[in-house]
Every structure is written in structure tokens, then in C-alpha cells.
Design a protein around this motif. Structure first.
Motif, PDB file in Angstrom:
ATOM      1  N   ILE A   1       1.140 -48.929 -10.611  1.00  0.00           N
ATOM      2  CA  ILE A   1       1.445 -48.816  -9.162  1.00  0.00           C
ATOM      3  C   ILE A   1       1.212 -47.388  -8.616  1.00  0.00           C
ATOM      4  O   ILE A   1       0.656 -46.956  -7.583  1.00  0.00           O
ATOM      5  CB  ILE A   1       2.734 -49.534  -8.693  1.00  0.00           C
ATOM      6  CG1 ILE A   1       2.697 -50.995  -8.808  1.00  0.00           C
ATOM      7  CG2 ILE A   1       2.938 -49.226  -7.392  1.00  0.00           C
ATOM      8  CD1 ILE A   1       3.890 -51.618  -8.556  1.00  0.00           C
ATOM      9  N   GLY A   2       1.842 -46.278  -9.530  1.00  0.00           N
ATOM     10  CA  GLY A   2       1.881 -45.023  -9.012  1.00  0.00           C
ATOM     11  C   GLY A   2       0.463 -44.457  -9.139  1.00  0.00           C
ATOM     12  O   GLY A   2       0.134 -43.731  -8.087  1.00  0.00           O
ATOM     13  N   SER A   3      -0.258 -45.052 -10.189  1.00  0.00           N
ATOM     14  CA  SER A   3      -1.663 -44.480 -10.153  1.00  0.00           C
ATOM     15  C   SER A   3      -2.444 -44.917  -8.930  1.00  0.00           C
ATOM     16  O   SER A   3      -3.460 -44.180  -8.558  1.00  0.00           O
ATOM     17  CB  SER A   3      -2.421 -44.910 -11.377  1.00  0.00           C
ATOM     18  OG  SER A   3      -2.469 -46.266 -11.683  1.00  0.00           O
ATOM     19  N   GLY A   4      -2.287 -46.164  -8.431  1.00  0.00           N
ATOM     20  CA  GLY A   4      -3.010 -46.711  -7.417  1.00  0.00           C
ATOM     21  C   GLY A   4      -2.673 -45.628  -6.041  1.00  0.00           C
ATOM     22  O   GLY A   4      -3.420 -45.289  -5.440  1.00  0.00           O
TER      23      GLY A   4
ATOM     24  N   ILE B   1     -10.477 -41.739  -8.283  1.00  0.00           N
ATOM     25  CA  ILE B   1     -11.311 -43.057  -8.690  1.00  0.00           C
ATOM     26  C   ILE B   1     -10.734 -43.298 -10.061  1.00  0.00           C
ATOM     27  O   ILE B   1     -10.546 -44.619 -10.499  1.00  0.00           O
ATOM     28  CB  ILE B   1     -12.802 -42.892  -8.612  1.00  0.00           C
ATOM     29  CG1 ILE B   1     -13.423 -43.123  -7.112  1.00  0.00           C
ATOM     30  CG2 ILE B   1     -13.321 -44.326  -9.169  1.00  0.00           C
ATOM     31  CD1 ILE B   1     -14.680 -42.762  -6.913  1.00  0.00           C
ATOM     32  N   ALA B   2     -10.518 -42.250 -10.921  1.00  0.00           N
ATOM     33  CA  ALA B   2      -9.857 -42.481 -12.220  1.00  0.00           C
ATOM     34  C   ALA B   2      -8.889 -43.300 -12.300  1.00  0.00           C
ATOM     35  O   ALA B   2      -8.559 -44.104 -13.166  1.00  0.00           O
ATOM     36  CB  ALA B   2      -9.935 -41.084 -12.990  1.00  0.00           C
ATOM     37  N   PRO B   3      -7.692 -42.765 -11.591  1.00  0.00           N
ATOM     38  CA  PRO B   3      -6.342 -43.777 -11.464  1.00  0.00           C
ATOM     39  C   PRO B   3      -6.438 -45.097 -10.980  1.00  0.00           C
ATOM     40  O   PRO B   3      -5.840 -45.672 -11.527  1.00  0.00           O
ATOM     41  CB  PRO B   3      -5.593 -42.776 -10.735  1.00  0.00           C
ATOM     42  CG  PRO B   3      -6.034 -41.520 -10.635  1.00  0.00           C
ATOM     43  CD  PRO B   3      -7.442 -41.618 -10.608  1.00  0.00           C
ATOM     44  N   LEU B   4      -7.551 -45.473 -10.217  1.00  0.00           N
ATOM     45  CA  LEU B   4      -7.633 -46.814  -9.803  1.00  0.00           C
ATOM     46  C   LEU B   4      -8.322 -47.485 -10.957  1.00  0.00           C
ATOM     47  O   LEU B   4      -7.919 -48.568 -11.142  1.00  0.00           O
ATOM     48  CB  LEU B   4      -9.000 -46.834  -8.570  1.00  0.00           C
ATOM     49  CG  LEU B   4      -9.028 -48.161  -8.272  1.00  0.00           C
ATOM     50  CD1 LEU B   4      -8.071 -48.976  -7.858  1.00  0.00           C
ATOM     51  CD2 LEU B   4     -10.205 -48.086  -7.036  1.00  0.00           C
ATOM     52  N   CYS B   5      -9.155 -46.762 -11.820  1.00  0.00           N
ATOM     53  CA  CYS B   5      -9.870 -47.684 -12.829  1.00  0.00           C
ATOM     54  C   CYS B   5      -8.741 -47.718 -13.922  1.00  0.00           C
ATOM     55  O   CYS B   5      -8.515 -49.017 -14.459  1.00  0.00           O
ATOM     56  CB  CYS B   5     -10.821 -46.847 -13.462  1.00  0.00           C
ATOM     57  SG  CYS B   5     -12.319 -46.855 -12.365  1.00  0.00           S
TER      58      CYS B   5
ATOM     59  N   SER C   1      -5.067 -52.007  -6.456  1.00  0.00           N
ATOM     60  CA  SER C   1      -6.441 -51.650  -5.719  1.00  0.00           C
ATOM     61  C   SER C   1      -6.049 -51.767  -4.025  1.00  0.00           C
ATOM     62  O   SER C   1      -6.476 -50.960  -3.212  1.00  0.00           O
ATOM     63  CB  SER C   1      -7.426 -52.446  -5.970  1.00  0.00           C
ATOM     64  OG  SER C   1      -7.197 -53.681  -5.647  1.00  0.00           O
ATOM     65  N   LEU C   2      -5.060 -52.722  -3.671  1.00  0.00           N
ATOM     66  CA  LEU C   2      -4.654 -52.735  -2.440  1.00  0.00           C
ATOM     67  C   LEU C   2      -3.756 -51.223  -2.060  1.00  0.00           C
ATOM     68  O   LEU C   2      -3.946 -50.736  -0.780  1.00  0.00           O
ATOM     69  CB  LEU C   2      -3.687 -53.821  -2.009  1.00  0.00           C
ATOM     70  CG  LEU C   2      -3.159 -53.942  -0.548  1.00  0.00           C
ATOM     71  CD1 LEU C   2      -4.238 -54.287   0.459  1.00  0.00           C
ATOM     72  CD2 LEU C   2      -2.206 -55.020  -0.613  1.00  0.00           C
ATOM     73  N   LEU C   3      -2.925 -50.804  -2.854  1.00  0.00           N
ATOM     74  CA  LEU C   3      -2.252 -49.645  -2.556  1.00  0.00           C
ATOM     75  C   LEU C   3      -3.238 -48.360  -2.599  1.00  0.00           C
ATOM     76  O   LEU C   3      -2.859 -47.580  -1.758  1.00  0.00           O
ATOM     77  CB  LEU C   3      -1.140 -49.444  -3.536  1.00  0.00           C
ATOM     78  CG  LEU C   3       0.023 -50.236  -3.599  1.00  0.00           C
ATOM     79  CD1 LEU C   3       1.006 -50.163  -4.734  1.00  0.00           C
ATOM     80  CD2 LEU C   3       0.819 -50.074  -2.229  1.00  0.00           C
ATOM     81  N   TRP C   4      -4.036 -48.398  -3.424  1.00  0.00           N
ATOM     82  CA  TRP C   4      -5.200 -47.370  -3.253  1.00  0.00           C
ATOM     83  C   TRP C   4      -5.767 -47.494  -1.986  1.00  0.00           C
ATOM     84  O   TRP C   4      -6.221 -46.073  -1.296  1.00  0.00           O
ATOM     85  CB  TRP C   4      -6.060 -47.749  -4.538  1.00  0.00           C
ATOM     86  CG  TRP C   4      -7.085 -46.432  -4.762  1.00  0.00           C
ATOM     87  CD1 TRP C   4      -7.019 -45.306  -5.596  1.00  0.00           C
ATOM     88  CD2 TRP C   4      -8.354 -46.365  -4.238  1.00  0.00           C
ATOM     89  NE1 TRP C   4      -8.235 -44.717  -5.606  1.00  0.00           N
ATOM     90  CE2 TRP C   4      -8.867 -45.379  -4.721  1.00  0.00           C
ATOM     91  CE3 TRP C   4      -9.049 -47.032  -3.335  1.00  0.00           C
ATOM     92  CZ2 TRP C   4     -10.228 -44.614  -4.279  1.00  0.00           C
ATOM     93  CZ3 TRP C   4     -10.334 -46.630  -2.689  1.00  0.00           C
ATOM     94  CH2 TRP C   4     -10.938 -45.438  -3.214  1.00  0.00           C
TER      95      TRP C   4
END
Length: 122
Positions: free
Chosen positions: A32-35, A59-63, A78-81
């Protein structure tokens, strides 16, 4: 295949590598934090900030955050991102139509991207 040949073949495999199924999933708090962090980094890559080098960093934290065992958690990440990225970029919509269209547009963009790119659930 003889026993000696099997033993020699097992010794030839590198010991540091594990099968994919044995890798640890990203913990939910880190995901969640990375998003959120990835969405903010992606936001900073666009005007008015223009720190373009942060887009791959965003993009890297999303992956990494989507490498979880739960499809629901991957969707939440992905929603939080998307919310952290799209909502601040749609400030122009609030000028003409109020604040609600920006929220609706950003969440719908992220949900459609999440649903179309999500891996199949086993």
C-alpha cells in the motif's frame, strides 16, 4: 537415468535460486505504501513539477506493490497509485465543473486500468 547421474545433475543446479512459487510476497503495508509513493513520484514527473526522471521510479513501486498473493490487494494498490497520480493532475476539471468530476474521472481511469491489466486469479 542412474542415481549417480541424478546426483550430478542436482549438484549442477545453482543453490541460490529458488522456484518462483517460493518467493515471499510483498507485505500488505509495504504494498500500500509503495502504491501511494509510486503515484506521487509519477505525479512529480509531469508539469508543473517536471521531474521527468521520476516516472520510472514511480512505476517501479507499482510493479513491486502488485506482487502480492491477493488480487484484491493488488487492485487496491493500483487504485491508490492512480488516485495519487490522476487526482492532482485533473485540477483543471475542478475549475470548470467543480471537484467531483476530477475524483470520478481519476478513480474510473485507475479502475479500468487495474481491471484490464490484472493477472488471472488462480
Amino acid at each position: 537415468m542412474s542415481t549417480a547421474a541424478r546426483t550430478a545433475a542436482s549438484r549442477a543446479r545453482p543453490r541460490g535460486r529458488r522456484p518462483r512459487e517460493e518467493y515471499e510476497a510483498t507485505p500488505w503495508a509495504v504494498a500500500i505504501g509503495s502504491g501511494l509513493l509510486g503515484g506521487i513520484c509519477a505525479l512529480l514527473a509531469f508539469p508543473p513539477y517536471d521531474l521527468w526522471i521520476l516516472l520510472p521510479v514511480g512505476i517501479a513501486p507499482l510493479c513491486g506493490g502488485s506482487l502480492v498473493r491477493s488480487a484484491w490487494l493488488a487492485g487496491l494498490v493500483s487504485l491508490l497509485w492512480g488516485l495519487a497520480f490522476f487526482i492532482p493532475l485533473t485540477e483543471w476539471a475542478s475549475t470548470y465543473a467543480g471537484g467531483a468530476p476530477g475524483w470520478r474521472w481519476a478513480s474510473s481511469r485507475r479502475c479500468t486500468s487495474c481491471c484490464s491489466a490484472s493477472p488471472p486469479v488462480r
